[in-house]
Design a protein around this motif. Sequence first.
Motif, PDB file in Angstrom:
ATOM      1  N   VAL A   1       0.872  -1.175   0.000  1.00 40.36           N
ATOM      2  CA  VAL A   1       0.000   0.000   0.000  1.00 40.36           C
ATOM      3  C   VAL A   1       0.904   1.219   0.000  1.00 40.36           C
ATOM      4  CG1 VAL A   1      -1.738   1.306   1.272  1.00 40.36           C
ATOM      5  CG2 VAL A   1      -1.874  -1.196   1.188  1.00 40.36           C
ATOM      6  N   LEU A   2       0.755   2.055  -1.015  1.00 36.40           N
ATOM      7  CA  LEU A   2       1.668   3.179  -1.215  1.00 36.40           C
ATOM      8  C   LEU A   2       0.897   4.464  -1.515  1.00 36.40           C
ATOM      9  CD1 LEU A   2       4.250   1.384  -3.518  1.00 36.40           C
ATOM     10  CD2 LEU A   2       4.666   2.144  -1.174  1.00 36.40           C
ATOM     11  N   PRO A   3       1.488   5.614  -1.180  1.00 38.61           N
ATOM     12  CA  PRO A   3       0.884   6.877  -1.615  1.00 38.61           C
ATOM     13  C   PRO A   3       0.883   6.959  -3.137  1.00 38.61           C
ATOM     14  CG  PRO A   3       2.585   7.236   0.058  1.00 38.61           C
ATOM     15  CD  PRO A   3       2.701   5.809  -0.378  1.00 38.61           C
ATOM     16  N   ARG A   4      -0.189   7.483  -3.698  1.00 35.02           N
ATOM     17  CA  ARG A   4      -0.274   7.544  -5.153  1.00 35.02           C
ATOM     18  C   ARG A   4       0.850   8.377  -5.758  1.00 35.02           C
ATOM     19  NH1 ARG A   4      -3.653   6.119  -9.114  1.00 35.02           N
ATOM     20  NH2 ARG A   4      -5.290   5.402  -7.689  1.00 35.02           N
ATOM     21  N   TYR A   5       1.231   9.483  -5.088  1.00 35.63           N
ATOM     22  CA  TYR A   5       2.287  10.318  -5.667  1.00 35.63           C
ATOM     23  C   TYR A   5       3.586   9.531  -5.852  1.00 35.63           C
ATOM     24  CZ  TYR A   5       4.921  10.799  -1.283  1.00 35.63           C
ATOM     25  OH  TYR A   5       5.683  10.540  -0.175  1.00 35.63           O
ATOM     26  N   LEU A   6       3.811   8.550  -4.972  1.00 42.43           N
ATOM     27  CA  LEU A   6       5.067   7.812  -5.015  1.00 42.43           C
ATOM     28  C   LEU A   6       5.060   6.722  -6.080  1.00 42.43           C
ATOM     29  CD1 LEU A   6       7.788   7.744  -3.469  1.00 42.43           C
ATOM     30  CD2 LEU A   6       6.797   5.960  -2.020  1.00 42.43           C
ATOM     31  N   CYS A   7       3.897   6.159  -6.352  1.00 45.56           N
ATOM     32  CA  CYS A   7       3.840   5.043  -7.297  1.00 45.56           C
ATOM     33  C   CYS A   7       3.176   5.415  -8.615  1.00 45.56           C
ATOM     34  CB  CYS A   7       3.138   3.841  -6.672  1.00 45.56           C
ATOM     35  SG  CYS A   7       1.408   4.118  -6.219  1.00 45.56           S
ATOM     36  N   ALA A   8       2.832   6.694  -8.818  1.00 50.48           N
ATOM     37  CA  ALA A   8       2.104   7.096 -10.025  1.00 50.48           C
ATOM     38  C   ALA A   8       2.889   6.764 -11.287  1.00 50.48           C
ATOM     39  CB  ALA A   8       1.796   8.596  -9.971  1.00 50.48           C
ATOM     40  N   SER A   9       4.182   7.017 -11.307  1.00 47.56           N
ATOM     41  CA  SER A   9       4.998   6.734 -12.496  1.00 47.56           C
ATOM     42  C   SER A   9       5.067   5.243 -12.760  1.00 47.56           C
ATOM     43  CB  SER A   9       6.397   7.320 -12.333  1.00 47.56           C
ATOM     44  OG  SER A   9       6.362   8.733 -12.266  1.00 47.56           O
ATOM     45  N   ALA A  10       5.241   4.450 -11.700  1.00 52.19           N
ATOM     46  CA  ALA A  10       5.299   2.999 -11.856  1.00 52.19           C
ATOM     47  C   ALA A  10       3.972   2.461 -12.364  1.00 52.19           C
ATOM     48  CB  ALA A  10       5.678   2.339 -10.528  1.00 52.19           C
ATOM     49  N   LEU A  11       2.870   3.028 -11.912  1.00 51.10           N
ATOM     50  CA  LEU A  11       1.555   2.626 -12.424  1.00 51.10           C
ATOM     51  C   LEU A  11       1.409   2.982 -13.899  1.00 51.10           C
ATOM     52  CD1 LEU A  11      -0.712   3.734  -9.434  1.00 51.10           C
ATOM     53  CD2 LEU A  11      -0.526   1.392 -10.310  1.00 51.10           C
TER      54      LEU A  11
ATOM     55  N   ARG B   1       3.746   3.286 -16.103  1.00 49.54           N
ATOM     56  CA  ARG B   1       4.619   2.426 -16.923  1.00 49.54           C
ATOM     57  C   ARG B   1       4.146   0.982 -16.944  1.00 49.54           C
ATOM     58  NH1 ARG B   1       8.656   5.221 -13.952  1.00 49.54           N
ATOM     59  NH2 ARG B   1       8.876   3.362 -12.646  1.00 49.54           N
ATOM     60  N   GLY B   2       3.264   0.602 -16.029  1.00 49.43           N
ATOM     61  CA  GLY B   2       2.833  -0.787 -15.935  1.00 49.43           C
ATOM     62  C   GLY B   2       3.761  -1.638 -15.101  1.00 49.43           C
ATOM     63  N   ASP B   3       4.706  -1.011 -14.374  1.00 48.20           N
ATOM     64  CA  ASP B   3       5.598  -1.778 -13.488  1.00 48.20           C
ATOM     65  C   ASP B   3       4.811  -2.396 -12.345  1.00 48.20           C
ATOM     66  OD1 ASP B   3       7.704  -0.972 -15.075  1.00 48.20           O
ATOM     67  OD2 ASP B   3       8.285   0.684 -13.760  1.00 48.20           O
ATOM     68  N   VAL B   4       3.786  -1.690 -11.889  1.00 43.10           N
ATOM     69  CA  VAL B   4       2.847  -2.227 -10.899  1.00 43.10           C
ATOM     70  C   VAL B   4       1.444  -1.893 -11.381  1.00 43.10           C
ATOM     71  CG1 VAL B   4       4.378  -2.083  -8.895  1.00 43.10           C
ATOM     72  CG2 VAL B   4       2.964  -0.113  -9.515  1.00 43.10           C
ATOM     73  N   VAL B   5       0.468  -2.600 -10.832  1.00 44.30           N
ATOM     74  CA  VAL B   5      -0.937  -2.330 -11.150  1.00 44.30           C
ATOM     75  C   VAL B   5      -1.702  -2.231  -9.837  1.00 44.30           C
ATOM     76  CG1 VAL B   5      -0.858  -3.502 -13.380  1.00 44.30           C
ATOM     77  CG2 VAL B   5      -1.456  -4.795 -11.320  1.00 44.30           C
ATOM     78  N   ALA B   6      -2.834  -1.557  -9.866  1.00 46.75           N
ATOM     79  CA  ALA B   6      -3.698  -1.467  -8.691  1.00 46.75           C
ATOM     80  C   ALA B   6      -4.480  -2.767  -8.554  1.00 46.75           C
ATOM     81  CB  ALA B   6      -4.641  -0.277  -8.828  1.00 46.75           C
ATOM     82  N   LEU B   7      -4.331  -3.434  -7.429  1.00 44.35           N
ATOM     83  CA  LEU B   7      -5.054  -4.679  -7.191  1.00 44.35           C
ATOM     84  C   LEU B   7      -6.503  -4.426  -6.790  1.00 44.35           C
ATOM     85  CD1 LEU B   7      -2.518  -6.898  -5.212  1.00 44.35           C
ATOM     86  CD2 LEU B   7      -3.026  -6.904  -7.665  1.00 44.35           C
TER      87      LEU B   7
END
Length: 301
Positions: free
Chosen positions: A243-253, A255-261
């Motif tokens: 579980v991460l803050p959106r600002y921190l994982c927005a780029s990874a999302l 790029r498709g490096d991670v996805v929202a479960l």
Amino acid sequence: MDLALLRTFVTVHRAGSFTRAAALLGLSQPAVTSQIRTLERQLGRPLFLRQARGVTPTAMGEELAHKAAPHLDALVEIAEAGLDDEAAPRTLHLAGPPEFTAERALPALSGLTGDDGQGFDLRASFGSTEDVLEGLAAGRHDLAISTVRPRGALLTATPLCDEEHVLVAAPRWADVTGSARRQGRGAPVLEAVPVVEVHESLPFVSRYWGSVFDSRPAGSGTVVAPDLRAVLACAVAGAGLAVLPRYLCASALARGDVVALHEPAVPPLRTYFLVARAGTLALPHIARVHEWLLRAASDWC
């Protein structure tokens, strides 16, 4: 009436403790106690009730603080405004959580620093909410970013911004859990995914589970690393959900490096506060940074 005695009184009133006030004033505790007793003798009334842990103001103490504090703060502002324009830049000490301070606050302040006649030197410290608020109260920092609104008169807090929390994992975990989640099984199927967290108590996952699923996570952390940036890196590598803050994982999302479960209709939020010691916003360099960060935060929400 001696202004030095009033300054000591206001500091004790805000700190709620002779010991903490002494640290803020750069005096010994006996010196602070002596000054307060002198002021009480001059006024003929007690100003504080001594307790096992600190002091509380009497009715007379509250009335005097209400009358004196604004004027003392104004005198500080006048004194600071009269400083030589050619004096060396002031140094501002900012403290906060490492990820948010590094990713949000420090880049936003880069335009204010430097030797341009208007800038200042900046020193940053990272730590837990408890640590940064304790350091601010003790005078080691000028401003603090906190996820908790502090109580008491010593510290004053202004809401800075809200961060949205997102449940993420590498794409392969979405493939594993997707079918079950589409069938509405929600939290139970996610319990089978390893957890990456910043602490053994699972603060982010527990908050998410309580807010979204009205339950507690059943498992424990498979990987525990005390930095959200490390948690993100482990999630990208496939170590499990986080579980991460959106600002921190927005780029990874993106790029498709991670996805929202999981994407709840009302995502969990956490509020950040910008905290200063009472009276210090009269100092121009602190007031300027305070205003700048509040303005910058309007683009972060």
